[in-house]
Design a protein around this motif. Structure first.
Motif, short mmCIF file in Angstrom:
data_model
loop_
_atom_site.label_atom_id
_atom_site.label_comp_id
_atom_site.label_asym_id
_atom_site.label_seq_id
_atom_site.Cartn_x
_atom_site.Cartn_y
_atom_site.Cartn_z
N ARG A 209 9.43 14.67 4.67
CA ARG A 209 8.75 15.08 3.10
C ARG A 209 7.47 15.15 2.72
O ARG A 209 6.81 16.54 2.69
CB ARG A 209 9.62 14.78 2.66
N TYR A 210 6.80 14.25 3.39
CA TYR A 210 5.28 13.36 3.30
C TYR A 210 4.89 13.83 4.50
O TYR A 210 5.43 13.08 5.98
CB TYR A 210 5.43 12.21 2.45
N ASP A 211 3.59 14.24 4.55
CA ASP A 211 2.01 14.13 5.35
C ASP A 211 1.66 13.29 5.52
O ASP A 211 0.61 12.91 4.79
CB ASP A 211 1.59 15.23 5.44
N ALA A 212 1.09 11.92 6.09
CA ALA A 212 0.42 10.97 6.45
C ALA A 212 -0.87 11.60 6.49
O ALA A 212 -2.66 10.97 6.48
CB ALA A 212 0.53 9.82 7.62
N ARG A 213 -1.06 12.96 7.79
CA ARG A 213 -2.37 13.29 8.02
C ARG A 213 -3.54 14.57 6.91
O ARG A 213 -4.70 14.49 6.67
CB ARG A 213 -1.90 14.12 9.94
N ASN A 214 -2.09 15.02 6.67
CA ASN A 214 -2.54 16.34 5.51
C ASN A 214 -2.04 15.53 3.81
O ASN A 214 -1.07 16.37 3.68
CB ASN A 214 -2.73 17.62 5.43
N PRO A 215 -2.43 14.44 3.46
CA PRO A 215 -1.73 14.16 2.42
C PRO A 215 -1.61 14.85 1.27
O PRO A 215 -2.49 14.90 0.79
CB PRO A 215 -1.87 12.55 2.08
N GLY A 216 -0.70 14.40 0.33
CA GLY A 216 -0.65 15.37 -0.40
C GLY A 216 -0.87 14.20 -1.50
O GLY A 216 -1.19 13.25 -1.74
N PRO A 217 -0.83 14.68 -3.40
CA PRO A 217 -1.11 13.73 -4.49
C PRO A 217 -0.23 12.86 -3.98
O PRO A 217 -0.92 11.35 -4.58
CB PRO A 217 -1.28 14.68 -6.01
N TYR A 218 1.20 12.54 -3.63
CA TYR A 218 2.22 11.18 -4.12
C TYR A 218 1.44 10.62 -3.12
O TYR A 218 1.58 9.62 -2.89
CB TYR A 218 3.13 11.35 -3.87
N VAL A 219 1.65 11.24 -1.95
CA VAL A 219 0.46 9.96 -0.82
C VAL A 219 -0.77 9.75 -1.71
O VAL A 219 -0.77 8.53 -0.82
CB VAL A 219 0.89 10.46 0.18
N GLN A 220 -1.32 10.19 -1.67
CA GLN A 220 -2.67 9.48 -1.76
C GLN A 220 -2.19 8.85 -2.77
O GLN A 220 -2.75 7.73 -2.89
CB GLN A 220 -3.61 10.72 -2.30
N ARG A 221 -2.01 8.54 -4.45
CA ARG A 221 -1.53 7.80 -4.85
C ARG A 221 -0.74 7.00 -4.63
O ARG A 221 -1.62 5.41 -4.55
CB ARG A 221 -0.56 8.71 -6.54
N ARG A 222 0.12 6.73 -3.80
CA ARG A 222 0.85 5.47 -3.44
C ARG A 222 0.34 4.86 -2.34
O ARG A 222 0.10 3.61 -2.76
CB ARG A 222 2.41 6.00 -2.87
N ALA A 223 -0.67 5.38 -1.58
CA ALA A 223 -1.86 4.62 -0.37
C ALA A 223 -2.01 3.71 -1.11
O ALA A 223 -3.02 2.67 -0.88
CB ALA A 223 -2.86 5.93 0.56
N ALA A 224 -3.47 4.55 -2.49
CA ALA A 224 -4.62 3.49 -3.25
C ALA A 224 -3.74 2.72 -3.77
O ALA A 224 -4.22 1.49 -3.55
CB ALA A 224 -4.47 4.60 -4.41
N TRP A 225 -2.53 3.11 -3.98
CA TRP A 225 -1.21 1.58 -5.22
C TRP A 225 -1.01 0.40 -3.47
O TRP A 225 -1.84 -0.71 -4.02
CB TRP A 225 -0.16 2.14 -5.39
N ILE A 226 -1.20 1.35 -2.58
CA ILE A 226 -0.51 0.23 -1.13
C ILE A 226 -1.71 -0.92 -0.88
O ILE A 226 -2.20 -2.25 -0.86
CB ILE A 226 -0.09 0.87 -0.39
N GLN A 227 -3.12 0.36 -0.63
CA GLN A 227 -3.99 -1.23 -0.80
C GLN A 227 -4.67 -2.21 -1.36
O GLN A 227 -4.96 -2.70 -1.28
CB GLN A 227 -5.33 0.56 -0.37
N ARG A 228 -4.56 -1.37 -2.63
CA ARG A 228 -4.34 -2.34 -4.28
C ARG A 228 -3.55 -3.53 -3.57
O ARG A 228 -3.71 -5.43 -3.68
CB ARG A 228 -4.08 -1.96 -5.10
N GLN A 229 -2.39 -3.40 -2.95
CA GLN A 229 -0.96 -4.60 -2.89
C GLN A 229 -1.71 -5.70 -1.86
O GLN A 229 -1.09 -6.60 -2.16
CB GLN A 229 0.09 -4.21 -3.06
#
Length: 243
Positions: A209-229
């Motif tokens: 469902r989600y695309d790492a190459r062209n991330p939508g808002p959800y993937v961008q938010r989650r990726a930012a959270w993952i980097q903080r973690q």
């Protein structure tokens, strides 16, 4: 009318009973051998890869090919295992296959009627991806628990995370970080930076469902959270806990 003698019928029943008694023992022996071999031999495929390939062929897509290319852990950017741990299983270094705290939190979350959240550990996901099938059933969960116990008993943590980042699905038919790095950015898994690894980890709940190459808002938010973690875990130094 002639009837079959009772003794041959009893003999067949005994043989059938003996076979039924032996089947669980044969399964135990076979599963232990599977896990023992894969402790040292890199898996050429997983059950999920076979299922995805078969699905494509059933749909008439004869040109579809699963993308999969193994890389040893020291040939993968250390940001990738760290991102996977931060996203999926922050207690990975401490638990023994099952994270009861995460399971309880998931049950409480789901009881409130929110989007379903799982409490599976990385070890459980390796067991499922390598040996089992998708879906929900008590049989599959029981087999998953058994394989998880075997994996935790026979593999070191570094082997578990190594297998995980190699067999996890990061896109439709794209398995493992090396195939993802090639497919999305035409680079090697060793060259991925923290941001790209976080984006790959962000799609793990639903990689089709989600695309790492062209991330939508959800993937961008989650990726930012993952980097903080990842930073809160201590960065790459956290991986030393797996030794």
């Amino acid at each position: 009318m002639a009837t079959e003698p009772a003794r041959p019928r009893r003999t067949r029943r005994r043989r059938l009973l003996r076979l039924l008694l032996w089947l669980p023992l044969l399964f135990v022996a076979a599963s232990v051998l599977q896990v023992a071999v894969l402790r040292f031999v890199d898996p050429p495929f997983s059950a999920f890869m076979l299922a995805r390939q078969a699905e494509a062929w059933r749909q008439g897509d004869w040109d579809f090919r699963v993308a999969y290319e193994w890389r040893d852990l020291d040939e993968i950017s250390p940001w990738m295992p760290l991102a996977a741990i931060a996203a999926e299983d922050q207690n990975f270094a401490r638990h023994h296959g099952f994270d009861l705290e995460a399971i309880n939190k998931a049950l409480e979350h789901n009881a409130r009627g929110r989007r379903l959240r799982g409490g599976s550990t990385i070890s459980q996901q390796v067991a499922k991806n390598l040996f089992l099938w998708s879906g929900r059933s008590w049989l599959r969960k029981g087999l998953e628990a058994w394989y998880t116990l075997l994996i935790e008993a026979m593999w070191p943590k570094r082997r578990i995370i190594e297998v995980y980042v190699n067999v996890a699905e990061f896109g439709d038919g794209i398995y493992g970080v090396q195939a993802a790095a090639r497919s999305y950015w035409r680079t090697d898994a060793a060259r991925l930076d923290a941001a790209r690894c976080a984006r790959l980890a962000a799609v793990l709940p639903a990689p089709r469902r989600y695309d790492a190459r062209n991330p939508g808002p959800y993937v961008q938010r989650r990726a930012a959270w993952i980097q903080r973690q990842m930073r809160q875990l201590g960065g790459q130094a956290h991986l030393r806990q797996l030794d």
